[in-house]
Design a protein around this motif. Sequence first.
Motif, PDB file in Angstrom:
ATOM      1  N   LEU A   1       2.044  13.043   0.550  1.00 28.45           N
ATOM      2  CA  LEU A   1       1.259  14.167   1.043  1.00 28.45           C
ATOM      3  C   LEU A   1       0.190  14.452   0.009  1.00 28.45           C
ATOM      4  N   LYS A   2      -1.056  14.308   0.397  1.00 26.36           N
ATOM      5  CA  LYS A   2      -2.151  14.632  -0.523  1.00 26.36           C
ATOM      6  C   LYS A   2      -2.561  16.068  -0.234  1.00 26.36           C
ATOM      7  N   ALA A   3      -2.354  16.931  -1.224  1.00 28.08           N
ATOM      8  CA  ALA A   3      -2.615  18.363  -1.043  1.00 28.08           C
ATOM      9  C   ALA A   3      -3.831  18.757  -1.873  1.00 28.08           C
TER      10      ALA A   3
ATOM     11  N   MET B   1      -0.171  10.136   4.051  1.00 28.37           N
ATOM     12  CA  MET B   1      -0.594   8.730   3.936  1.00 28.37           C
ATOM     13  C   MET B   1       0.557   7.851   3.458  1.00 28.37           C
ATOM     14  N   ASP B   2       0.319   6.547   3.454  1.00 21.23           N
ATOM     15  CA  ASP B   2       1.318   5.575   2.987  1.00 21.23           C
ATOM     16  C   ASP B   2       1.600   5.743   1.502  1.00 21.23           C
ATOM     17  N   TYR B   3       2.813   5.406   1.094  1.00 25.45           N
ATOM     18  CA  TYR B   3       3.188   5.504  -0.324  1.00 25.45           C
ATOM     19  C   TYR B   3       2.999   4.149  -1.003  1.00 25.45           C
ATOM     20  N   ALA B   4       2.258   4.152  -2.110  1.00 21.84           N
ATOM     21  CA  ALA B   4       2.088   2.905  -2.889  1.00 21.84           C
ATOM     22  C   ALA B   4       3.139   2.912  -4.001  1.00 21.84           C
ATOM     23  N   PRO B   5       4.167   2.056  -3.890  1.00 21.82           N
ATOM     24  CA  PRO B   5       5.305   2.154  -4.818  1.00 21.82           C
ATOM     25  C   PRO B   5       4.968   1.809  -6.263  1.00 21.82           C
TER      26      PRO B   5
ATOM     27  N   VAL C   1       3.835  12.860  -7.602  1.00 21.52           N
ATOM     28  CA  VAL C   1       3.496  11.516  -8.091  1.00 21.52           C
ATOM     29  C   VAL C   1       2.345  11.580  -9.089  1.00 21.52           C
ATOM     30  N   ALA C   2       1.367  12.403  -8.800  1.00 19.40           N
ATOM     31  CA  ALA C   2       0.188  12.482  -9.681  1.00 19.40           C
ATOM     32  C   ALA C   2      -0.588  13.746  -9.372  1.00 19.40           C
ATOM     33  N   GLU C   3      -1.500  14.047 -10.269  1.00 19.20           N
ATOM     34  CA  GLU C   3      -2.427  15.146 -10.007  1.00 19.20           C
ATOM     35  C   GLU C   3      -3.825  14.638 -10.296  1.00 19.20           C
ATOM     36  N   GLY C   4      -4.663  14.623  -9.303  1.00 23.51           N
ATOM     37  CA  GLY C   4      -6.051  14.217  -9.515  1.00 23.51           C
ATOM     38  C   GLY C   4      -6.881  15.426  -9.884  1.00 23.51           C
ATOM     39  N   HIS C   5      -8.205  15.250  -9.882  1.00 25.42           N
ATOM     40  CA  HIS C   5      -9.093  16.377 -10.191  1.00 25.42           C
ATOM     41  C   HIS C   5      -8.936  17.490  -9.157  1.00 25.42           C
ATOM     42  N   PHE C   6      -8.760  17.092  -7.905  1.00 28.78           N
ATOM     43  CA  PHE C   6      -8.807  18.074  -6.821  1.00 28.78           C
ATOM     44  C   PHE C   6      -7.500  18.206  -6.051  1.00 28.78           C
ATOM     45  N   ALA C   7      -6.563  17.280  -6.314  1.00 28.04           N
ATOM     46  CA  ALA C   7      -5.411  17.224  -5.414  1.00 28.04           C
ATOM     47  C   ALA C   7      -4.098  16.998  -6.151  1.00 28.04           C
ATOM     48  N   LYS C   8      -3.025  17.444  -5.480  1.00 27.41           N
ATOM     49  CA  LYS C   8      -1.673  17.091  -5.937  1.00 27.41           C
ATOM     50  C   LYS C   8      -1.157  16.039  -4.972  1.00 27.41           C
ATOM     51  N   ILE C   9      -0.492  15.036  -5.538  1.00 25.46           N
ATOM     52  CA  ILE C   9       0.007  13.947  -4.710  1.00 25.46           C
ATOM     53  C   ILE C   9       1.529  14.004  -4.734  1.00 25.46           C
ATOM     54  N   PHE C  10       2.134  14.333  -3.572  1.00 25.99           N
ATOM     55  CA  PHE C  10       3.590  14.469  -3.498  1.00 25.99           C
ATOM     56  C   PHE C  10       4.206  13.297  -2.744  1.00 25.99           C
TER      57      PHE C  10
ATOM     58  N   ILE D   1     -15.477   3.844  -6.888  1.00 24.68           N
ATOM     59  CA  ILE D   1     -14.565   2.730  -7.151  1.00 24.68           C
ATOM     60  C   ILE D   1     -14.184   2.779  -8.615  1.00 24.68           C
ATOM     61  N   LYS D   2     -12.901   2.884  -8.879  1.00 22.19           N
ATOM     62  CA  LYS D   2     -12.379   2.896 -10.249  1.00 22.19           C
ATOM     63  C   LYS D   2     -10.915   2.476 -10.188  1.00 22.19           C
ATOM     64  N   LEU D   3     -10.348   2.168 -11.373  1.00 22.66           N
ATOM     65  CA  LEU D   3      -8.967   1.657 -11.400  1.00 22.66           C
ATOM     66  C   LEU D   3      -8.000   2.609 -10.695  1.00 22.66           C
ATOM     67  N   GLU D   4      -8.221   3.910 -10.880  1.00 25.26           N
ATOM     68  CA  GLU D   4      -7.303   4.914 -10.325  1.00 25.26           C
ATOM     69  C   GLU D   4      -7.310   4.947  -8.799  1.00 25.26           C
ATOM     70  N   ASN D   5      -8.346   4.396  -8.193  1.00 23.45           N
ATOM     71  CA  ASN D   5      -8.425   4.440  -6.730  1.00 23.45           C
ATOM     72  C   ASN D   5      -8.020   3.131  -6.055  1.00 23.45           C
ATOM     73  N   ILE D   6      -7.422   2.244  -6.831  1.00 20.83           N
ATOM     74  CA  ILE D   6      -6.879   1.003  -6.255  1.00 20.83           C
ATOM     75  C   ILE D   6      -5.359   1.111  -6.345  1.00 20.83           C
TER      76      ILE D   6
ATOM     77  N   GLY E   1       2.048   2.580  -7.919  1.00 21.65           N
ATOM     78  CA  GLY E   1       1.001   3.408  -8.505  1.00 21.65           C
ATOM     79  C   GLY E   1      -0.395   2.803  -8.378  1.00 21.65           C
ATOM     80  N   ASP E   2      -1.274   3.201  -9.294  1.00 20.69           N
ATOM     81  CA  ASP E   2      -2.644   2.699  -9.211  1.00 20.69           C
ATOM     82  C   ASP E   2      -2.909   1.655 -10.295  1.00 20.69           C
ATOM     83  N   LEU E   3      -4.065   1.003 -10.209  1.00 23.31           N
ATOM     84  CA  LEU E   3      -4.385  -0.127 -11.087  1.00 23.31           C
ATOM     85  C   LEU E   3      -4.481   0.268 -12.563  1.00 23.31           C
TER      86      LEU E   3
ATOM     87  N   SER F   1      -8.315   3.418  -2.024  1.00 25.10           N
ATOM     88  CA  SER F   1      -7.968   4.784  -1.598  1.00 25.10           C
ATOM     89  C   SER F   1      -9.039   5.780  -2.036  1.00 25.10           C
ATOM     90  N   ASP F   2      -8.817   7.035  -1.738  1.00 27.88           N
ATOM     91  CA  ASP F   2      -9.653   8.177  -2.118  1.00 27.88           C
ATOM     92  C   ASP F   2     -11.070   8.107  -1.527  1.00 27.88           C
ATOM     93  N   PHE F   3     -11.184   8.661  -0.350  1.00 29.98           N
ATOM     94  CA  PHE F   3     -12.475   8.618   0.352  1.00 29.98           C
ATOM     95  C   PHE F   3     -13.201   9.966   0.260  1.00 29.98           C
TER      96      PHE F   3
HETATM   97  N1  LIG Z   1      -0.678   6.898  -1.454  1.00 37.23           N
HETATM   98  C1  LIG Z   1      -0.420   6.958  -2.753  1.00 37.23           C
HETATM   99  N2  LIG Z   1       0.668   6.351  -3.267  1.00 37.23           N
HETATM  100  C2  LIG Z   1       0.936   6.404  -4.599  1.00 37.23           C
HETATM  101  N3  LIG Z   1       0.163   7.044  -5.502  1.00 37.23           N
HETATM  102  C3  LIG Z   1      -0.944   7.675  -5.047  1.00 37.23           C
HETATM  103  C4  LIG Z   1      -1.284   7.670  -3.654  1.00 37.23           C
HETATM  104  N4  LIG Z   1      -2.429   8.359  -3.505  1.00 37.23           N
HETATM  105  C5  LIG Z   1      -2.784   8.769  -4.731  1.00 37.23           C
HETATM  106  N5  LIG Z   1      -1.896   8.373  -5.663  1.00 37.23           N
HETATM  107  C6  LIG Z   1      -1.969   8.630  -7.121  1.00 37.23           C
HETATM  108  O1  LIG Z   1      -2.610   9.890  -7.313  1.00 37.23           O
HETATM  109  C7  LIG Z   1      -3.810   9.733  -8.074  1.00 37.23           C
HETATM  110  C8  LIG Z   1      -4.848  10.722  -7.598  1.00 37.23           C
HETATM  111  O2  LIG Z   1      -5.080  10.523  -6.216  1.00 37.23           O
HETATM  112  P1  LIG Z   1      -6.501  10.722  -5.551  1.00 37.23           P
HETATM  113  O3  LIG Z   1      -7.471   9.816  -6.234  1.00 37.23           O
HETATM  114  O4  LIG Z   1      -6.381  10.560  -4.090  1.00 37.23           O
HETATM  115  O5  LIG Z   1      -6.769  12.252  -5.942  1.00 37.23           O
HETATM  116  P2  LIG Z   1      -8.156  12.949  -6.262  1.00 37.23           P
HETATM  117  O6  LIG Z   1      -7.881  14.335  -6.713  1.00 37.23           O
HETATM  118  O7  LIG Z   1      -9.072  12.778  -5.103  1.00 37.23           O
HETATM  119  O8  LIG Z   1      -8.629  12.012  -7.454  1.00 37.23           O
HETATM  120  P3  LIG Z   1      -9.854  12.164  -8.456  1.00 37.23           P
HETATM  121  O9  LIG Z   1      -9.225  12.727  -9.681  1.00 37.23           O
HETATM  122  O10 LIG Z   1     -10.302  10.741  -8.624  1.00 37.23           O
HETATM  123  O11 LIG Z   1     -10.876  13.026  -7.819  1.00 37.23           O
HETATM  124  C9  LIG Z   1      -4.204   8.275  -7.878  1.00 37.23           C
HETATM  125  O12 LIG Z   1      -4.987   7.802  -8.966  1.00 37.23           O
HETATM  126  C10 LIG Z   1      -2.845   7.591  -7.813  1.00 37.23           C
HETATM  127  O13 LIG Z   1      -2.333   7.362  -9.113  1.00 37.23           O
END
Ligand SMILES: Nc1ncnc2c1ncn2[C@@H]1O[C@H](COP(=O)(O)OP(=O)(O)OP(=O)(O)O)[C@@H](O)[C@H]1O
Length: 423
Positions: free
Chosen positions: A84-86, A131-135, A62-71, A177-182, A137-139, A195-197
């Motif tokens: 699955l937040k990996a 975790m729950d799936y947000a259909p 679904v996405a790749e954050g700084h530290f994680a892959k979101i499947f 708190i940022k758009l990506e975490n809502i 995406g983020d803000l 999200s993102d604690f």
């Molecule tokens: N439960 C979810 N459902 C749908 N999309 C999600 C979910 N969790 C995360 N995402 C998507 O993945 C992105 C990154 O997730 P998250 O912020 O948890 O990763 P991170 O690596 O901790 O982020 P950061 O880059 O802010 O450090 C989010 O901005 C969002 O777009």
Amino acid sequence: MIKISESKSDTFISQLYRTITKNRRRTLSSAGNNVLHRIPNTSEFELPFANFTDEYDIEKTVAEGHFAKIFLAKHKITQTSVILKALHKELTGLKEFIKEFHYNYQLSHHPYILSCYQVKFQTNDFFVFAMDYAPYGDLSHHVGANGIPESCCKKIADQLSSALGFMHSKSLVHRDIKLENILIFALDFSRIKLSDFGATTREGLLHYRMNNTWTSFLAPEVLEVVRNERYVVKCSSDSWQFSILLYMCLTGSSPWKEANWVKDNKYCLFMKYQKRETSKIPDNFKKFTPRLLRAFRRFFDHNEDDRAKVTDINKYLKDKWLITKTSLSPSVASRSFRVSHLEQDQDSIKYINHKDYKHSNDEKARVKRLMSTFGLHQEKNPITDQATISEIKVSQWLTQNENNFQKFDDSEEDLDLSYWQRN
Ligand SMILES: Nc1ncnc2c1ncn2[C@@H]1O[C@H](COP(=O)(O)OP(=O)(O)OP(=O)(O)O)[C@@H](O)[C@H]1O
């Protein structure tokens, strides 16, 4: 033996019952807080080894954050879709993973906080939790160059302030708190979740400044913390980030690049207005009604101890926030101030109809690719002539990467290698 008349005994018993219940509630809530604030240590935290495919079918990334892959994955037995937040092991230490999982899990029962399950495991490369799936995406997928409709902003403000107010009542500060975490669960924004604690911290602890968030979101007292120095974490910095987010939702851009009155003229002008050194409303705040201006003045108080609490936004939710053409005539204005919920909802529906969600997602990915490849500046808001979110992201991305080799640990207790590994 003490004799108590029947009516007196009733009162006595009901008083006794009330006292016992009150004390029990107090004990339970302090026990709850103890559980909340007691992060398990690495030796007592069970984290079995497993493969993703043992129990899940991975459907897509679904996405790749700084530290994680979101499947997005489907649990094979129950056929339930989950995220699955990996977290990459080489970027995140076990202690940090446990802390993020712990806070997310403990806060999960709040309706506007992303629910995570008691499911956690590790592979060779990742620490994983479900975790729950947000259909939707983020803000950041939804806020365009001109923001989103006022009614949608109010729904977001209402839910987000409730989630943050809950955290603050437990002495926890979100800090990122940022758009990506809502996350969005309904296209009309009637269901959003925080999200993102990963950065969540107990209020009052000393902490290094976060380096992996947008500078425009940082409160002045956090921004001015210098390298190798720590600051006392306070809920008021969440109030600041909350109102930056609100401003961005209403306008599509941030009010300034950084809350530094020496370096940033926009912030300097606002600060003078906020401190009532001038009555001139800064240009980028002119589209707001006096009521919202009052709210922003209270939320953007330079002094963290005088700043409004996130839940104070409730006092302004029934007011009109944006000046419209109709506000010019007093009679029409008074009518428009009593804008009905029906009209507000039509506003949201119009927005949804015009919104091509998929296109916006593709566009975001395209902008991201361009940014990372060329570092190009993107669209400017034609109305306010301000930097748009994309532009801010580009400049901050460049700044952050310039300083990559000078960064230091963001972890709470000690300087370990994890931060260097992350960056
Ligand atoms: N439960 C979810 N459902 C749908 N999309 C999600 C979910 N969790 C995360 N995402 C998507 O993945 C992105 C990154 O997730 P998250 O912020 O948890 O990763 P991170 O690596 O901790 O982020 P950061 O880059 O802010 O450090 C989010 O901005 C969002 O777009």
